[in-house]
Design a protein around this motif. Structure first.
Motif, PDB file in Angstrom:
ATOM      1  N   LYS A  74     124.964  56.316  22.149  1.00 56.28           N
ATOM      2  CA  LYS A  74     124.943  55.742  23.151  1.00 56.28           C
ATOM      3  C   LYS A  74     123.510  55.654  23.592  1.00 56.28           C
ATOM      4  O   LYS A  74     123.090  54.802  24.410  1.00 56.28           O
ATOM      5  CB  LYS A  74     125.638  56.656  24.304  1.00 56.28           C
ATOM      6  N   ALA A  75     122.564  56.774  23.321  1.00 54.94           N
ATOM      7  CA  ALA A  75     121.062  56.780  23.555  1.00 54.94           C
ATOM      8  C   ALA A  75     120.568  55.570  23.157  1.00 54.94           C
ATOM      9  O   ALA A  75     119.797  55.341  23.297  1.00 54.94           O
ATOM     10  CB  ALA A  75     120.594  58.183  23.198  1.00 54.94           C
ATOM     11  N   ILE A  76     120.785  55.287  21.729  1.00 53.73           N
ATOM     12  CA  ILE A  76     120.487  54.285  20.756  1.00 53.73           C
ATOM     13  C   ILE A  76     120.565  53.047  21.428  1.00 53.73           C
ATOM     14  O   ILE A  76     119.392  52.294  21.623  1.00 53.73           O
ATOM     15  CB  ILE A  76     120.825  54.099  19.436  1.00 53.73           C
ATOM     16  N   VAL A  77     121.607  52.742  22.107  1.00 56.94           N
ATOM     17  CA  VAL A  77     121.947  51.439  22.954  1.00 56.94           C
ATOM     18  C   VAL A  77     121.157  51.183  24.060  1.00 56.94           C
ATOM     19  O   VAL A  77     120.511  50.273  24.608  1.00 56.94           O
ATOM     20  CB  VAL A  77     123.535  51.232  23.154  1.00 56.94           C
ATOM     21  N   GLU A  78     121.080  52.535  24.670  1.00 57.73           N
ATOM     22  CA  GLU A  78     120.106  52.486  25.962  1.00 57.73           C
ATOM     23  C   GLU A  78     118.842  52.521  25.891  1.00 57.73           C
ATOM     24  O   GLU A  78     117.970  52.055  26.647  1.00 57.73           O
ATOM     25  CB  GLU A  78     120.685  53.827  26.936  1.00 57.73           C
ATOM     26  N   VAL A  79     118.289  53.236  24.854  1.00 58.35           N
ATOM     27  CA  VAL A  79     117.040  53.164  24.602  1.00 58.35           C
ATOM     28  C   VAL A  79     116.352  51.853  23.796  1.00 58.35           C
ATOM     29  O   VAL A  79     115.350  51.195  24.473  1.00 58.35           O
ATOM     30  CB  VAL A  79     116.509  54.427  23.795  1.00 58.35           C
ATOM     31  N   PHE A  80     117.028  51.396  22.963  1.00 58.77           N
ATOM     32  CA  PHE A  80     116.657  50.296  22.058  1.00 58.77           C
ATOM     33  C   PHE A  80     117.407  48.997  22.313  1.00 58.77           C
ATOM     34  O   PHE A  80     117.021  47.801  21.876  1.00 58.77           O
ATOM     35  CB  PHE A  80     116.607  50.767  20.689  1.00 58.77           C
ATOM     36  N   GLY A  81     118.281  48.928  23.291  1.00 56.24           N
ATOM     37  CA  GLY A  81     119.492  47.987  23.566  1.00 56.24           C
ATOM     38  C   GLY A  81     118.479  46.645  23.984  1.00 56.24           C
ATOM     39  O   GLY A  81     118.644  45.493  23.511  1.00 56.24           O
ATOM     40  N   ASP A  82     117.614  46.905  25.053  1.00 54.37           N
ATOM     41  CA  ASP A  82     116.957  45.899  25.662  1.00 54.37           C
ATOM     42  C   ASP A  82     116.044  44.894  24.789  1.00 54.37           C
ATOM     43  O   ASP A  82     115.775  43.741  24.894  1.00 54.37           O
ATOM     44  CB  ASP A  82     115.897  46.141  26.764  1.00 54.37           C
ATOM     45  N   TRP A  83     115.596  45.451  23.407  1.00 55.56           N
ATOM     46  CA  TRP A  83     114.799  44.943  22.444  1.00 55.56           C
ATOM     47  C   TRP A  83     115.658  44.513  21.284  1.00 55.56           C
ATOM     48  O   TRP A  83     115.441  43.300  20.932  1.00 55.56           O
ATOM     49  CB  TRP A  83     113.584  45.682  22.049  1.00 55.56           C
ATOM     50  N   TYR A  84     116.365  45.142  20.875  1.00 61.33           N
ATOM     51  CA  TYR A  84     117.070  44.926  19.606  1.00 61.33           C
ATOM     52  C   TYR A  84     118.286  44.469  19.691  1.00 61.33           C
ATOM     53  O   TYR A  84     119.045  43.674  18.896  1.00 61.33           O
ATOM     54  CB  TYR A  84     117.245  46.168  18.768  1.00 61.33           C
ATOM     55  N   LEU A  85     118.823  44.682  20.957  1.00 60.62           N
ATOM     56  CA  LEU A  85     120.229  43.996  21.086  1.00 60.62           C
ATOM     57  C   LEU A  85     120.367  43.016  22.325  1.00 60.62           C
ATOM     58  O   LEU A  85     121.178  42.603  23.383  1.00 60.62           O
ATOM     59  CB  LEU A  85     121.236  45.066  21.654  1.00 60.62           C
ATOM     60  N   LYS A  86     119.379  41.957  22.093  1.00 57.90           N
ATOM     61  CA  LYS A  86     119.191  40.814  23.053  1.00 57.90           C
ATOM     62  C   LYS A  86     119.373  39.543  22.382  1.00 57.90           C
ATOM     63  O   LYS A  86     119.163  39.217  21.084  1.00 57.90           O
ATOM     64  CB  LYS A  86     117.646  40.685  23.663  1.00 57.90           C
ATOM     65  N   ALA A  87     119.918  38.659  23.036  1.00 57.75           N
ATOM     66  CA  ALA A  87     120.289  37.083  22.667  1.00 57.75           C
ATOM     67  C   ALA A  87     118.656  36.509  22.388  1.00 57.75           C
ATOM     68  O   ALA A  87     117.680  37.174  22.844  1.00 57.75           O
ATOM     69  CB  ALA A  87     120.848  36.378  23.629  1.00 57.75           C
TER      70      ALA A  87
END
Length: 314
Positions: A74-87
């Motif tokens: 959960k923390a990985i998604v919240e911390v790094f999501g905006d950069w690595y989980l983006k279109a």
């Protein structure tokens, strides 16, 4: 994983979630450290081991290990999501188009396919829904990957009894395109202009203008060359799946004793406010353009000619 990368991840999740900070109990005894909790989560993801196997090495119990893993992902998604989980943004799309053009496929944004993720602890009542051609319960991951193994689209959670077309019907991959929220893609092949990018796909996918498939039984040198080039480039997504499974054994071996949030998985669509929804007429026009079979045939023919003209003599 390098020590530097591991510590970067550990420090980031510790700063984000107080759960990972080392604390003392009522007797003043130090509890589990951040490194213990993060290492336990890494070992489960990387080796696919059950939670109780971390006890001997890390001195951490099964229940705390599972709790740490849940907090970690959960923390990985919240911390790094905006950069690595983006279109892809406009710069990313330009880079993808440039890579595709260098390989002989102008307008290509990547390769699309699905893989099945084994669900070992699937509830008995759900076995029928999650069991398909793999003969065991699985969960489907749809992904688009580029040559450099960047998986920039991932749709996870569909039951294993479905196929690629069923998953595509539920996937949000073309939602932003249909709603006019994507960067423009304009290119010319063989004298014809196109305004939408496409993905290389296998034969099960429909004949849409956003997919380029191989020719099953090609006749003539041009078509045989196109088929070989398409099938070679389409392996990008399969190679990405292979790397994903080799790096994270939990994907290859399946979920052992971890829970799965079914409702959250199958409802992981992108939410859009009413202000962002385009006019119905524009939406339907784009929707029809995505599924245009005539454009799909024309695009394939143009690519056949383009590849032969550019690289056929090689």
């Amino acid at each position: 994983m390098s020590r530097r990368l591991f510590l970067r991840i550990a420090n980031a999740v510790e700063a984000h979630n107080p759960y990972f900070k080392q604390r003392t109990d009522a007797l003043g005894v130090l509890g589990l450290s951040c490194l213990q909790k993060v290492t336990a989560a890494h070992r489960i993801l990387a080796y696919g081991i059950p939670a109780d196997l971390t006890d001997e090495y890390l001195q951490i119990g099964e229940s705390i290990t599972i709790e740490s893993l849940r907090a970690f992902v959960k923390a990985i998604v919240e911390v790094f999501g905006d950069w690595y989980l983006k279109a892809p943004n406009e710069a990313d799309i330009c880079r993808l188009l440039s890579i595709g053009e260098q390989r002989g496929f102008p307008g290509m944004l990547g390769s699309i396919d699905c893989m099945h993720w084994k669900w070992e602890k699937c509830p008995i009542a759900w076995h029928g829904m999650y069991t398909g051609h793999c003969r065991e319960p699985t969960i489907i991951l749809e992904a688009v990957a580029s040559q450099d193994l960047w998986i920039w689209h991932a749709f996870f959670g569909m039951p294993g009894s479905l196929n690629d077309i069923n998953v595509l019907d539920r996937s949000p991959i073309f939602a932003a395109l249909a709603e006019g929220r994507t960067a423009p893609v304009n290119y010319t092949i063989n004298g014809h202009e196109y305004t939408m990018g496409y993905y290389l796909a296998d034969e099960i996918y429909p004949n849409w203008s956003t997919f380029v498939k191989t020719i099953p039984r090609p006749l003539g040198a041009k078509r045989k060359y196109f088929a070989s080039k398409q099938e070679s480039a389409r392996k990008d997504v399969e190679r990405a799946f292979g790397v994903l499974q080799s790096r994270f054994a939990i994907v290859h071996e399946g979920a052992m004793n971890l829970g799965f949030d079914h409702e959250r998985a199958v409802n992981s669509f992108i939410s859009v406010s009413h202000d962002e929804i385009p006019e119905l007429h524009d939406f339907l026009q784009t929707h029809n353009r995505i599924r245009d079979r005539a454009t799909s045939s024309q695009l394939q023919e143009d690519l056949v000619e383009h590849l032969w003209e550019q690289y056929g003599n090689e």
